[in-house]
Design an enzyme around this catalytic site. Structure first.
Site, PDB file in Angstrom:
ATOM      1  N   PHE A  55       5.381  -9.627  -9.426  1.00 28.33           N
ATOM      2  CA  PHE A  55       6.716  -9.743  -8.819  1.00 28.33           C
ATOM      3  C   PHE A  55       7.456 -11.015  -9.216  1.00 28.33           C
ATOM      4  CE2 PHE A  55       4.432 -12.508  -5.883  1.00 28.33           C
ATOM      5  CZ  PHE A  55       5.374 -13.499  -5.653  1.00 28.33           C
ATOM      6  N   LYS A  94       4.872  -0.474 -15.577  1.00 25.27           N
ATOM      7  CA  LYS A  94       4.674  -0.314 -14.122  1.00 25.27           C
ATOM      8  C   LYS A  94       5.051  -1.662 -13.527  1.00 25.27           C
ATOM      9  CE  LYS A  94       2.575  -0.841 -10.804  1.00 25.27           C
ATOM     10  NZ  LYS A  94       3.167  -1.586  -9.661  1.00 25.27           N
ATOM     11  N   GLU A 104       6.102  -3.206  -7.393  1.00 27.34           N
ATOM     12  CA  GLU A 104       6.875  -2.378  -6.459  1.00 27.34           C
ATOM     13  C   GLU A 104       7.765  -3.237  -5.554  1.00 27.34           C
ATOM     14  OE1 GLU A 104       3.717  -3.033  -6.588  1.00 27.34           O
ATOM     15  OE2 GLU A 104       2.597  -2.536  -4.781  1.00 27.34           O
ATOM     16  N   SER A 106      -2.475 -11.132 -10.113  1.00 28.71           N
ATOM     17  CA  SER A 106      -3.456 -12.022  -9.478  1.00 28.71           C
ATOM     18  C   SER A 106      -4.846 -11.809 -10.090  1.00 28.71           C
ATOM     19  CB  SER A 106      -3.496 -11.744  -7.980  1.00 28.71           C
ATOM     20  OG  SER A 106      -3.837 -10.392  -7.771  1.00 28.71           O
ATOM     21  N   CYS A 158       2.863 -18.708 -12.139  1.00 30.82           N
ATOM     22  CA  CYS A 158       1.439 -18.860 -12.505  1.00 30.82           C
ATOM     23  C   CYS A 158       1.205 -20.204 -13.163  1.00 30.82           C
ATOM     24  CB  CYS A 158       1.016 -17.744 -13.442  1.00 30.82           C
ATOM     25  SG  CYS A 158       1.835 -17.828 -15.032  1.00 30.82           S
TER      26      CYS A 158
END
Ligand code: NAD
Length: 503
Positions: free
Chosen positions: A154, A178, A181, A231, A286
């Site tokens: 995200f 993908k 969401e 993650s 990150c």
């Protein structure tokens, strides 16, 4: 949470928007206001199977188009990213919470990765050797894999999907993205730009979903490669499942990135660098600096004192508040997690140097936290060991550079690290001995540019190869080597030879 006009989102498949059929939906929020703004369909395994079939057809078309024509599409896509920067940045800010300036920063890095992908004609060139033996010429080529997938997090709704996927498309693959969401809007807008750029139907597809869609992609026999960013626990699971299903997998996970501050570092420069790298993007990067490691008590006292003053000036606000330094966290759950990490650290003996748990904000329902700094953290504390994806940063005091290097090398993560110093010899000792993938010297966020490879070490990356740079071409292509001889019809000494071919 307040609810406002809810947009019903779709997937983007075979060049058009396609409604979800599973009947399952996820919530998309505006974190700045703490309101739900959309519902995203969560694809079933069956829907994923249908997309793979369409992507296979897209691949048949796209992989046969000349590389020059493919680059024309990429050029247009790049121009559209530039043209739509303001629109993309607003949308990203709205669904992610990051400030518009920060979103523009990630878009510029996304464009940089398209620039690198525009070098595909050069990067796809194979090797050619003449007369390797018996008038045989040998040459190699890079062939696209087929249908490939990228699974994105995200925190960079544009940069990560674009950086992960553009070279894959440039070298002739068909992509199923993908997205997270939590931030599907940016990915859907990117899809429209690809179509406007002239990409044939089926080459770029966005399947929205959660674990069910990801598992279906990992298990599908016709998905040839998986590039994942997210993650560490999920990265590890994706790597294990993907390789079990015989896919090429690269999975980039989390980090706990340190900044070593040597006694000779200029404190003001170091504090300014730390504050942006540690709290920028609400610390949801990150490569964000999580841990300051000042060397020597004097350095630590001076660094913490100056940092405390700077933190007082920081402002949190909505994504479109131009005066905000950073925005809201992605979700209410994330806010609870960060608060929990701070409280646990205090319970374990950390000293609060700056407390951002109750920031002043204009929208109380937004998922806000201010900047928190915890001093005197020790390596046995939970907050030292785990990634905290939010504005809670820590100070671990050490006595020597060697001690700092040992600490970092023993940590399970190895994504990014930096040292601030005036000493060439300290910098050399550090860069030679540190066991981390992306290393800075007086550079606070050493994220490599698009034409260098990107990737951490240890449990920050699973699988071979890195993202961006030349490794992307290797990951998304397979080599074929041809040994070729054309007979001279006037030469007629053909005979059967049972020995192993030698030159
Ligand atoms: P996440 O792991 O929760 O989600 C990443 C993706 O995996 C999403 O698309 C999500 O839908 C999917 N997913 C989640 N759980 C899954 C499961 N059980 N099975 C299959 N798929 C699943 O990560 P996030 O919260 O979106 O992103 C933040 C994390 O990403 C941080 O840890 C951050 O450090 C990391 N990150 C790493 C890099 C890097 O390059 N190393 C870059 C950006 C973010």
């Amino acid at each position: 949470m307040k609810t406002v006009q809810i947009e019903k989102l779709s997937h983007f498949i075979n060049g058009e928007k396609v409604e979800g059929k599973s009947g399952r939906y996820g919530d998309v929020n505006n974190p700045s206001l703490g309101v739900k703004i959309a519902e995203v369909p969560l694809a079933s395994a069956e829907e994923v199977g249908e997309v793979v079939e369409l992507a296979k057809k897209g691949f048949e078309v796209w992989s046969k188009i000349s590389v020059a024509r493919r680059m024309e599409v990429l050029h247009k896509f790049r121009a559209l990213l530039v043209e739509n920067t303001d629109k993309l940045a607003r949308l990203t800010g709205k669904e992610n919470g990051k400030t518009i300036d920060d979103a523009k920063g990630e878009i510029s890095r996304a464009i940089e990765s398209v620039d690198f992908a525009l070098g595909a004609p050069h990067l796809l060139k194979g090797d050619h050797s003449v007369n390797v033996g018996g008038e045989i010429n040998s040459y190699s080529m890079h062939k696209p894999l087929g249908v490939v997938t990228c699974i994105a997090p995200f925190n960079f709704p544009i940069m990560v999907p674009v950086a992960m996927s553009t070279m894959a498309v440039a070298v002739g693959n068909a992509m199923i993205l993908k997205p997270s969401e939590k931030v599907p809007l940016s990915a859907l807008l990117i899809s429209e730009l690809w179509t406007e750029a002239g990409l044939p139907a089926g080459v770029w597809n966005v399947v929205n979903g959660d674990k069910e869609a990801v598992d279906a992609l990992l298990e599908h026999k016709d998905v040839k490669a998986v590039s994942f960013v997210g993650s560490t626990p999920v990265a590890e699971a994706i790597y294990e499942k993907g390789t079990k299903h015989h896919k090429r997998v690269q999975a980039f996970g989390g980090g706990k990135n340190s900044m070593i501050i040597m006694p000779d570092a200029d404190i003001e420069t170091t504090v300014n660098s730390f504050i942006g790298a540690a709290f920028g993007g609400t610390s949801q990067r990150c490569m964000a600096i999580s841990t300051a490691i000042p060397v020597g008590e004097k350095t630590a006292d001076a660094f913490v004192a100056a940092l405390k003053e700077k933190i007082k000036e920081l402002k949190v606000g909505t994504f479109d508040d131009e005066s905000a330094d950073f925005g809201a966290l992605i979700s209410a759950e994330s806010k609870v997690n960060v608060l929990g990490a701070i409280e646990k650290a205090i319970e374990e003996g950390a000293v609060v140097a700056a407390d951002g748990r109750n920031p002043e904000v204009a929208h109380e329902d937004g998922f806000y936290l201010g900047a928190t700094l915890l001093d005197h953290v020790t390596t046995d504390m939970k907050i030292y060991k785990e990634e905290v994806f939010g504005p809670a940063r820590i100070v671990v005091r050490v006595n020597t550079l060697e001690e700092a290097i040992d600490l970092i090398n023993e940590h399970e993560f190895g994504n990014g690290v930096t040292i601030f110093t005036d000493s060439g010899s300290a910098a050399r000792t550090f860069t030679e001995n540190i066991e981390v993938g992306m290393v800075g010297v007086n550079v606070p966020i050493p994220i490599p540019v698009g034409y260098h490879n990107f990737g951490g070490w240890k449990r920050s990356t699973f699988g071979e190869g890195q993202m961006f740079g030349p490794d992307t071409v290797r990951f998304f292509t397979k080599r074929k080597t041809v040994s070729e001889r054309w007979f001279d019809t006037s030469y007629n000494e053909s005979k059967t030879d049972f020995s192993f071919p030698s030159s």
